[in-house]
Design a protein around this motif. Structure first.
Motif, PDB file in Angstrom:
ATOM      1  N   PRO A  35       0.614  -1.204  -0.198  1.00 59.82           N
ATOM      2  CA  PRO A  35       0.061   0.214  -0.042  1.00 59.82           C
ATOM      3  C   PRO A  35       0.865   1.289   0.028  1.00 59.82           C
ATOM      4  CG  PRO A  35      -0.002  -0.934   2.092  1.00 59.82           C
ATOM      5  CD  PRO A  35       0.601  -1.885   1.227  1.00 59.82           C
ATOM      6  N   ASN A  36       1.880   1.125   0.300  1.00 64.58           N
ATOM      7  CA  ASN A  36       2.876   2.397   0.210  1.00 64.58           C
ATOM      8  C   ASN A  36       3.448   2.664  -0.959  1.00 64.58           C
ATOM      9  OD1 ASN A  36       2.910   2.638   3.075  1.00 64.58           O
ATOM     10  ND2 ASN A  36       4.019   0.893   3.174  1.00 64.58           N
ATOM     11  N   VAL A  37       3.072   1.989  -2.059  1.00 63.69           N
ATOM     12  CA  VAL A  37       3.660   2.075  -3.656  1.00 63.69           C
ATOM     13  C   VAL A  37       2.407   2.829  -4.299  1.00 63.69           C
ATOM     14  CG1 VAL A  37       4.394   1.006  -5.467  1.00 63.69           C
ATOM     15  CG2 VAL A  37       5.143   0.112  -3.370  1.00 63.69           C
ATOM     16  N   GLU A  38       2.787   3.803  -5.170  1.00 71.79           N
ATOM     17  CA  GLU A  38       1.879   4.436  -6.306  1.00 71.79           C
ATOM     18  C   GLU A  38       2.026   3.548  -7.387  1.00 71.79           C
ATOM     19  OE1 GLU A  38       0.260   8.605  -8.055  1.00 71.79           O
ATOM     20  OE2 GLU A  38       2.107   8.578  -6.697  1.00 71.79           O
ATOM     21  N   VAL A  39       0.938   2.942  -7.571  1.00 68.98           N
ATOM     22  CA  VAL A  39       0.788   2.245  -8.892  1.00 68.98           C
ATOM     23  C   VAL A  39      -0.159   2.744  -9.887  1.00 68.98           C
ATOM     24  CG1 VAL A  39       0.284  -0.163  -9.682  1.00 68.98           C
ATOM     25  CG2 VAL A  39       0.749   0.138  -7.487  1.00 68.98           C
ATOM     26  N   VAL A  40       0.367   2.881 -11.194  1.00 67.15           N
ATOM     27  CA  VAL A  40      -0.294   3.396 -12.346  1.00 67.15           C
ATOM     28  C   VAL A  40      -0.068   2.608 -13.292  1.00 67.15           C
ATOM     29  CG1 VAL A  40      -0.497   5.659 -13.881  1.00 67.15           C
ATOM     30  CG2 VAL A  40      -0.102   5.597 -11.568  1.00 67.15           C
ATOM     31  N   ILE A  41      -1.234   2.237 -14.296  1.00 68.99           N
ATOM     32  CA  ILE A  41      -0.996   1.287 -15.552  1.00 68.99           C
ATOM     33  C   ILE A  41      -1.641   2.220 -16.839  1.00 68.99           C
ATOM     34  CG2 ILE A  41      -1.058  -0.731 -14.218  1.00 68.99           C
ATOM     35  CD1 ILE A  41      -4.075  -1.048 -15.581  1.00 68.99           C
ATOM     36  N   ALA A  42      -0.775   2.000 -17.824  1.00 70.64           N
ATOM     37  CA  ALA A  42      -1.195   2.838 -18.980  1.00 70.64           C
ATOM     38  C   ALA A  42      -1.757   1.977 -20.088  1.00 70.64           C
ATOM     39  CB  ALA A  42       0.080   3.527 -19.333  1.00 70.64           C
ATOM     40  N   PRO A  43      -2.808   1.618 -20.281  1.00 69.38           N
ATOM     41  CA  PRO A  43      -3.379   0.821 -21.392  1.00 69.38           C
ATOM     42  C   PRO A  43      -3.580   1.546 -22.700  1.00 69.38           C
ATOM     43  CG  PRO A  43      -5.079   1.501 -19.953  1.00 69.38           C
ATOM     44  CD  PRO A  43      -3.956   2.184 -19.353  1.00 69.38           C
ATOM     45  N   PRO A  44      -3.706   0.683 -23.708  1.00 68.02           N
ATOM     46  CA  PRO A  44      -4.262   1.495 -25.011  1.00 68.02           C
ATOM     47  C   PRO A  44      -5.400   2.356 -24.697  1.00 68.02           C
ATOM     48  CG  PRO A  44      -3.793  -0.779 -25.270  1.00 68.02           C
ATOM     49  CD  PRO A  44      -3.647  -0.681 -24.072  1.00 68.02           C
ATOM     50  N   SER A  45      -5.538   3.324 -25.486  1.00 68.85           N
ATOM     51  CA  SER A  45      -6.562   4.215 -25.323  1.00 68.85           C
ATOM     52  C   SER A  45      -8.077   3.750 -25.388  1.00 68.85           C
ATOM     53  CB  SER A  45      -6.497   5.449 -26.258  1.00 68.85           C
ATOM     54  OG  SER A  45      -6.788   5.002 -27.527  1.00 68.85           O
ATOM     55  N   ILE A  46      -8.205   2.666 -26.174  1.00 67.57           N
ATOM     56  CA  ILE A  46      -9.470   1.972 -26.196  1.00 67.57           C
ATOM     57  C   ILE A  46      -9.988   1.433 -24.907  1.00 67.57           C
ATOM     58  CG2 ILE A  46      -8.624  -0.389 -27.124  1.00 67.57           C
ATOM     59  CD1 ILE A  46     -10.924  -0.106 -29.218  1.00 67.57           C
ATOM     60  N   TYR A  47      -9.014   1.199 -24.090  1.00 62.32           N
ATOM     61  CA  TYR A  47      -9.206   0.292 -22.956  1.00 62.32           C
ATOM     62  C   TYR A  47      -9.367   1.239 -21.609  1.00 62.32           C
ATOM     63  CZ  TYR A  47      -8.319  -4.092 -25.621  1.00 62.32           C
ATOM     64  OH  TYR A  47      -8.548  -4.902 -26.649  1.00 62.32           O
ATOM     65  N   LEU A  48      -8.718   2.453 -21.833  1.00 65.18           N
ATOM     66  CA  LEU A  48      -8.745   3.418 -20.446  1.00 65.18           C
ATOM     67  C   LEU A  48      -9.998   3.308 -19.631  1.00 65.18           C
ATOM     68  CD1 LEU A  48      -7.043   6.562 -22.221  1.00 65.18           C
ATOM     69  CD2 LEU A  48      -6.139   5.258 -20.428  1.00 65.18           C
ATOM     70  N   LEU A  49     -11.263   3.765 -20.223  1.00 69.57           N
ATOM     71  CA  LEU A  49     -12.430   3.499 -19.577  1.00 69.57           C
ATOM     72  C   LEU A  49     -12.815   2.394 -18.932  1.00 69.57           C
ATOM     73  CD1 LEU A  49     -14.417   6.485 -21.172  1.00 69.57           C
ATOM     74  CD2 LEU A  49     -13.164   6.568 -18.986  1.00 69.57           C
ATOM     75  N   PRO A  50     -12.740   1.044 -19.818  1.00 65.15           N
ATOM     76  CA  PRO A  50     -13.182   0.046 -19.111  1.00 65.15           C
ATOM     77  C   PRO A  50     -12.156  -0.262 -18.065  1.00 65.15           C
ATOM     78  CG  PRO A  50     -13.131  -0.137 -21.602  1.00 65.15           C
ATOM     79  CD  PRO A  50     -12.599   1.092 -21.248  1.00 65.15           C
ATOM     80  N   LEU A  51     -11.016  -0.273 -18.146  1.00 69.38           N
ATOM     81  CA  LEU A  51      -9.877  -0.817 -17.101  1.00 69.38           C
ATOM     82  C   LEU A  51     -10.207   0.151 -15.848  1.00 69.38           C
ATOM     83  CD1 LEU A  51      -6.775  -1.569 -18.919  1.00 69.38           C
ATOM     84  CD2 LEU A  51      -8.221  -2.962 -17.528  1.00 69.38           C
ATOM     85  N   LYS A  52     -10.678   1.475 -15.982  1.00 69.64           N
ATOM     86  CA  LYS A  52     -10.762   2.231 -14.976  1.00 69.64           C
ATOM     87  C   LYS A  52     -12.143   1.846 -13.998  1.00 69.64           C
ATOM     88  CE  LYS A  52     -12.166   7.078 -13.884  1.00 69.64           C
ATOM     89  NZ  LYS A  52     -13.424   6.932 -13.602  1.00 69.64           N
ATOM     90  N   ASP A  53     -12.981   1.187 -14.668  1.00 74.94           N
ATOM     91  CA  ASP A  53     -14.146   0.844 -13.863  1.00 74.94           C
ATOM     92  C   ASP A  53     -13.896  -0.556 -13.520  1.00 74.94           C
ATOM     93  OD1 ASP A  53     -15.437   2.935 -14.546  1.00 74.94           O
ATOM     94  OD2 ASP A  53     -16.191   2.361 -16.417  1.00 74.94           O
ATOM     95  N   LEU A  54     -13.051  -1.422 -14.030  1.00 77.01           N
ATOM     96  CA  LEU A  54     -12.955  -2.753 -13.727  1.00 77.01           C
ATOM     97  C   LEU A  54     -11.823  -3.027 -12.625  1.00 77.01           C
ATOM     98  CD1 LEU A  54     -12.760  -4.502 -17.096  1.00 77.01           C
ATOM     99  CD2 LEU A  54     -14.573  -4.591 -15.439  1.00 77.01           C
ATOM    100  N   LEU A  55     -10.589  -1.788 -12.466  1.00 74.74           N
ATOM    101  CA  LEU A  55      -9.521  -2.192 -11.575  1.00 74.74           C
ATOM    102  C   LEU A  55     -10.117  -1.712 -10.212  1.00 74.74           C
ATOM    103  CD1 LEU A  55      -6.508  -1.108 -13.719  1.00 74.74           C
ATOM    104  CD2 LEU A  55      -6.818  -3.418 -12.353  1.00 74.74           C
TER     105      LEU A  55
END
Length: 256
Positions: A35-55
């Protein structure tokens, strides 16, 4: 104040199917992450919103690119304003593939950085030298030249919205990796440059992360370096070992 460890996953133009996307999400959602790590993932643009809702909510999403205009007739581009409206907090700018394949200059990247921050985004700003430049002992010169237009464009306060990713081009996707000493030297040089070009406070507080064939096997040695504040991970971010890379600091603490 200690800099918070930062681990980004740049999926590039992957995954190539909905099934692969769901597998990646399942691994991350079920993982025991530090929990002490900031985690960010960068998917292709077509998956930005789906992943935002699923993760899970402690994993943030980044776009892999954006334009410097807020709207208009720019076919194929995404504006910083659109990313902010979609609830995407980060964008990667200046990646070597954007510089080489799409001919983005350091000036254009600086303009994009200014526009992204003005819109309310945080920026993962990539810099790094080619193998030819490394062998000519020009790493410091090249990286400073890439940073200079951004330094000239941002205010001192803007730098709190930036994470710098040092990515030697010769180590990206090649299986080669900068040694821990090479990474530390490059990161220390970046910090020293910012101390003079911006301010000692900005240099001390900014996170400088390493990218270039990072794996679970080499992440501990790299992550133990004084000026390495995390990673921008390419291919390994699509595999289960990404969890081990995220947990690098926890593994280092338990083994000390």
């Amino acid at each position: 104040m200690a800099r918070k460890f930062f681990v980004g996953g740049n999926f590039k133009m992957n995954p190539t199917s909905q099934a692969q996307k769901k597998t990646i999400v399942k691994v991350l959602n079920e993982a025991d992450l530090d929990p002490n790590v900031e985690v960010v993932i960068a998917p292709p643009s077509i998956y930005l919103l789906p992943l935002k809702d699923l993760l899970r909510k402690d994993i943030q999403i980044a776009a892999q690119n954006c334009y410097f205009k807020s709207s208009g007739a720019y076919t194929g581009e995404t504006s910083p304003a659109q990313l902010v409206d979609a609830g995407i907090p980060y964008v990667i700018l200046g990646h070597s593939e954007r510089r080489t394949l799409f001919h983005e200059t350091s000036g254009i990247i600086a303009e994009k950085t200014r526009a992204a921050i003005d819109a309310g985004l945080r920026v993962i700003l990539c810099v790094g030298e080619t193998l030819e430049e490394r062998e000519a002992n020009r790493t410091k010169e090249v990286v400073e030249a890439q940073l200079k237009p951004v330094v000239d464009t941002l205010t001192k306060d803007d730098w709190s919205k930036v994470v710098i990713a040092y990515e030697p081009v010769w180590a990206i996707g090649t299986g080669k990796v900068a040694s821990a000493a090479q990474a530390q030297e490059a990161h220390a040089d970046i910090r020293s440059f910012l101390a003079k070009a911006v301010s000692p406070e900005v240099a001390e507080n900014i996170r400088i992360i390493y990218g270039g064939s990072v794996t679970a096997k080499n992440s501990k040695e790299l992550g133990s370096q004084k000026d390495v504040d995390g990673f921008l991970v390419g291919g390994a971010s699509l595999k289960p070992e990404f969890v081990d890379i995220i947990n690098t600091k926890r593994a280092l603490a338990s083994s000390s």
